[in-house]
Design a protein around this motif. Structure first.
Motif, short mmCIF file in Angstrom:
data_model
loop_
_atom_site.label_atom_id
_atom_site.label_comp_id
_atom_site.label_asym_id
_atom_site.label_seq_id
_atom_site.Cartn_x
_atom_site.Cartn_y
_atom_site.Cartn_z
N ILE A 1 -2.24 16.94 2.37
CA ILE A 1 -2.82 15.61 2.13
C ILE A 1 -2.27 14.61 3.13
CG2 ILE A 1 -2.87 13.68 0.49
CD1 ILE A 1 -2.97 15.76 -1.77
N ALA A 2 -0.96 14.69 3.40
CA ALA A 2 -0.33 13.77 4.35
C ALA A 2 -0.92 13.91 5.75
CB ALA A 2 1.18 14.01 4.39
N VAL A 3 -1.39 15.11 6.10
CA VAL A 3 -1.96 15.34 7.44
C VAL A 3 -3.32 14.65 7.59
CG1 VAL A 3 -2.91 17.11 8.99
CG2 VAL A 3 -0.73 17.49 7.81
N TYR A 4 -4.13 14.64 6.52
CA TYR A 4 -5.50 14.14 6.61
C TYR A 4 -5.72 12.72 6.06
CZ TYR A 4 -7.48 18.68 7.98
OH TYR A 4 -7.81 19.82 8.66
N ALA A 5 -4.97 12.33 5.05
CA ALA A 5 -5.35 11.15 4.27
C ALA A 5 -5.18 9.84 5.02
CB ALA A 5 -4.53 11.10 2.97
N TRP A 6 -4.46 9.82 6.13
CA TRP A 6 -4.27 8.58 6.87
C TRP A 6 -5.47 8.25 7.76
CZ3 TRP A 6 -4.39 8.91 12.22
CH2 TRP A 6 -4.28 10.21 12.75
N ILE B 1 4.73 8.70 5.79
CA ILE B 1 6.03 8.21 5.31
C ILE B 1 6.40 8.86 3.99
CG2 ILE B 1 7.18 6.18 4.31
CD1 ILE B 1 5.97 4.51 6.53
N ILE B 2 5.46 8.87 3.05
CA ILE B 2 5.73 9.46 1.74
C ILE B 2 5.94 10.96 1.87
CG2 ILE B 2 4.76 9.90 -0.55
CD1 ILE B 2 3.32 7.12 -0.19
N GLY B 3 5.13 11.61 2.70
CA GLY B 3 5.30 13.05 2.90
C GLY B 3 6.65 13.39 3.50
N LEU B 4 7.09 12.63 4.52
CA LEU B 4 8.38 12.88 5.15
C LEU B 4 9.54 12.58 4.21
CD1 LEU B 4 7.69 11.46 8.74
CD2 LEU B 4 8.10 13.85 8.13
N LEU B 5 9.42 11.46 3.47
CA LEU B 5 10.48 11.12 2.51
C LEU B 5 10.60 12.19 1.42
CD1 LEU B 5 10.02 7.26 2.05
CD2 LEU B 5 11.99 8.43 3.06
N PHE B 6 9.44 12.68 0.99
CA PHE B 6 9.46 13.73 -0.04
C PHE B 6 10.16 14.98 0.49
CE2 PHE B 6 7.44 17.54 -1.85
CZ PHE B 6 7.78 17.37 -3.18
N VAL B 7 9.82 15.38 1.70
CA VAL B 7 10.45 16.57 2.28
C VAL B 7 11.94 16.32 2.50
CG1 VAL B 7 10.53 18.05 4.33
CG2 VAL B 7 8.32 17.40 3.34
N TRP B 8 12.29 15.14 3.00
CA TRP B 8 13.68 14.81 3.33
C TRP B 8 14.55 14.65 2.08
CZ3 TRP B 8 15.93 9.45 4.45
CH2 TRP B 8 17.23 9.57 4.92
N TYR C 1 0.81 -1.22 0.00
CA TYR C 1 0.00 0.00 0.00
C TYR C 1 0.84 1.27 0.00
CZ TYR C 1 -4.72 -1.53 -0.27
OH TYR C 1 -5.90 -2.02 -0.77
N ILE C 2 2.01 1.22 0.61
CA ILE C 2 2.90 2.37 0.51
C ILE C 2 3.32 2.57 -0.94
CG2 ILE C 2 5.18 3.26 1.15
CD1 ILE C 2 4.85 1.79 3.84
N ASP C 3 3.67 1.46 -1.61
CA ASP C 3 4.13 1.55 -3.00
C ASP C 3 3.04 2.06 -3.93
OD1 ASP C 3 6.47 0.54 -2.02
OD2 ASP C 3 6.44 -1.33 -3.15
N ARG C 4 1.84 1.50 -3.81
CA ARG C 4 0.79 1.91 -4.73
C ARG C 4 0.24 3.30 -4.42
NH1 ARG C 4 -4.27 -2.03 -3.93
NH2 ARG C 4 -2.60 -3.54 -3.95
N GLY C 5 0.29 3.68 -3.14
CA GLY C 5 -0.27 4.97 -2.75
C GLY C 5 0.60 6.15 -3.09
N ALA C 6 1.87 5.90 -3.38
CA ALA C 6 2.81 7.00 -3.60
C ALA C 6 2.39 7.89 -4.76
CB ALA C 6 4.21 6.45 -3.83
N LEU C 7 1.87 7.30 -5.82
CA LEU C 7 1.51 8.09 -7.00
C LEU C 7 0.48 9.16 -6.65
CD1 LEU C 7 1.83 8.50 -10.07
CD2 LEU C 7 -0.15 6.99 -10.35
N GLY C 8 -0.57 8.79 -5.93
CA GLY C 8 -1.61 9.76 -5.58
C GLY C 8 -1.08 10.87 -4.68
#
Length: 424
Positions: A267-272, A152-159, A22-29
């Motif tokens: 999106i990272a704040v709400y979507a989880w 995770i995706i949000g933090l990785l993107f920022v980092w 789900y991490i892998d498939r969700g990254a695109l959105g």
């Protein structure tokens, strides 16, 4: 360490694979606002890419259902996760609609193996009264994946500073998962060298239906499977139910971006939040089913009651979401929807092993998965057309699907018990 609990370590590893899935498939959105800006892609391009993935995922379910029945659970998961992890990394090298679609298709075919594989592992490693719980643990991996993927995706993107580096980082996770899997999963419970004799007998003797004193030992071919109305009950229930889940997996980030103007960080704040409801629903549906069977309810009564309960929760919550006035209220109502979804889906996913033996479980689960994803394709084409001014029509469609799901099981599965050959 494993004494008496090896089966839970097995399903725990499958759940962990599902989180990675789900991490892998969700990254695109989650990364789409950045991707679309950099590559000048539109929301309709997103819908095309999403449907390419879903088509591939649909047929990957049937393909991997057969593969798992042919080569077994251990190697089936290795093949599936190696390919999908490599495909995730390839996303970093996409430069437009065509390349994204190609890499997404590879991801879809390979990620599809997770579901028939999990259903087959469940059938092999758990007695009947624990199967819904095991399926709930596995399904909670999807929910936890939804919870953790956004931060995770949000933090990785920022980092890491780019969407390309983010795809490479999350793609590496699957290769790390292979290490414990190959160490722990050596064979099924009948021959595993680490399993205690008590647990082995608990599993094998518990695969007998108590009220009928029958074990599912009927393993027909594809033509015979598709000739039984019970199989079509499973297939149609999956067909109607799965689009409800994918309404959120595929479109929740876009909904938040379009309705509230959110970027990647917002999106990272709400979507989880909706996936917290899904996680609790997965556990609730499994525990409730196990409790009812242990208290004396038949498998037939238990499965139908829990599926119907999940349907009612989805129906009420979907209709209520049409009135959501803030993003927080919207995602909380979505949490209730996914709670109901997971309450029902774990019991629907155990039906192949309630009807057939292990040699046919993966095949039927694969067919059901293919039907489900074809329905999702239709939904993905429909969403942009009906949500021009509001997402309320999408939630109303979801409410109708919840009703159809429950009716499919109640009408086409008159009695949930091990099937016998026709005329036997």
């Amino acid at each position: 360490m494993f004494k008496g609990k090896l089966r839970f370590w097995i399903v725990g590893l499958v759940a962990l694979a599902t989180i990675i899935n789900y991490i892998d498939r969700g990254a695109l959105g989650f990364l789409w606002p950045e991707i679309s800006k950099e590559l000048e892609l539109s929301e309709y391009d997103y819908a095309i890419i999403l449907n390419v993935f879903t088509f591939a995922y649909a047929f990957g379910q049937s393909i991997f259902g057969k593969i798992f029945d042919w080569i077994g659970v251990r190697l089936g998961f290795v093949l599936s996760i190696v390919v999908w992890s490599a495909a995730t990394i390839l996303h970093a090298f996409a430069r437009g609609l065509v390349s994204f679609a190609i890499f997404r298709a590879i991801l879809g075919v390979s990620e599809a193996g997770n579901w028939p594989g999990a259903t087959k592992a469940n059938a092999e490693w758990f007695p009947i009264n624990e199967r819904a719980l095991a399926q709930g643990i596995f399904n909670s991996g999807a929910a936890i994946g939804g919870i953790v993927s956004a931060p995770i995706i949000g933090l990785l993107f920022v980092w890491l500073g780019s969407w390309q580096a983010t795809f490479i980082a999350i793609g590496a996770l699957g290769f790390l998962w292979l290490i414990p899997w190959l160490i722990v999963y050596k064979s099924g419970p009948d021959a595993h060298p680490w399993i205690s004799e008590d647990e082995r007998q608990f599993i094998l003797t518990g695969q007998r239906n108590v009220e009928t004193n029958e074990v599912a030992d009927y393993a027909p071919g594809s033509a015979e499977i598709l000739s039984r109305k019970e199989s079509w009950g499973v297939i149609l229930a999956s067909f109607f139910l799965d689009p409800i889940w994918w309404l959120f997996v595929g479109w929740l980030p876009i909904y938040l971006a379009k309705t509230y103007g959110f970027g990647v960080e917002e999106i990272a704040v709400y979507a989880w939040i909706p996936y917290v409801g899904a996680m609790f629903g997965a556990w609730f549906g499994g525990l409730l089913a196990g409790n009812r069977i242990k208290s004396g309810w038949s498998v037939n009564k238990t499965r139908k009651s829990v599926i119907a309960l999940g349907g009612v929760i989805m129906l009420v919550s979907l209709l209520s979401t049409t009135q959501a006035s803030t993003p927080l209220i919207a995602v909380l109502m979505m949490a209730a929807i996914l709670f109901g979804f997971q309450t029902a889906v774990g019991n629907i996913q155990t039906l192949p092993s309630d009807f057939y033996s292990g040699a046919s479980v993966g095949t039927l689960a694969g067919y059901a998965g293919t039907a489900a994803k074809l329905a999702v394709v239709g939904l993905n084409f429909l969403i942009p057309a009906i949500t021009v001014t509001s997402y309320a029509p999408a939630f109303i469609v979801g409410a109708g699907l919840a009703i159809a799901t429950v009716l499919s099981v109640l009408i086409l599965c008159p009695e949930i018990k091990p099937l016998k050959p026709k005329g036997a």
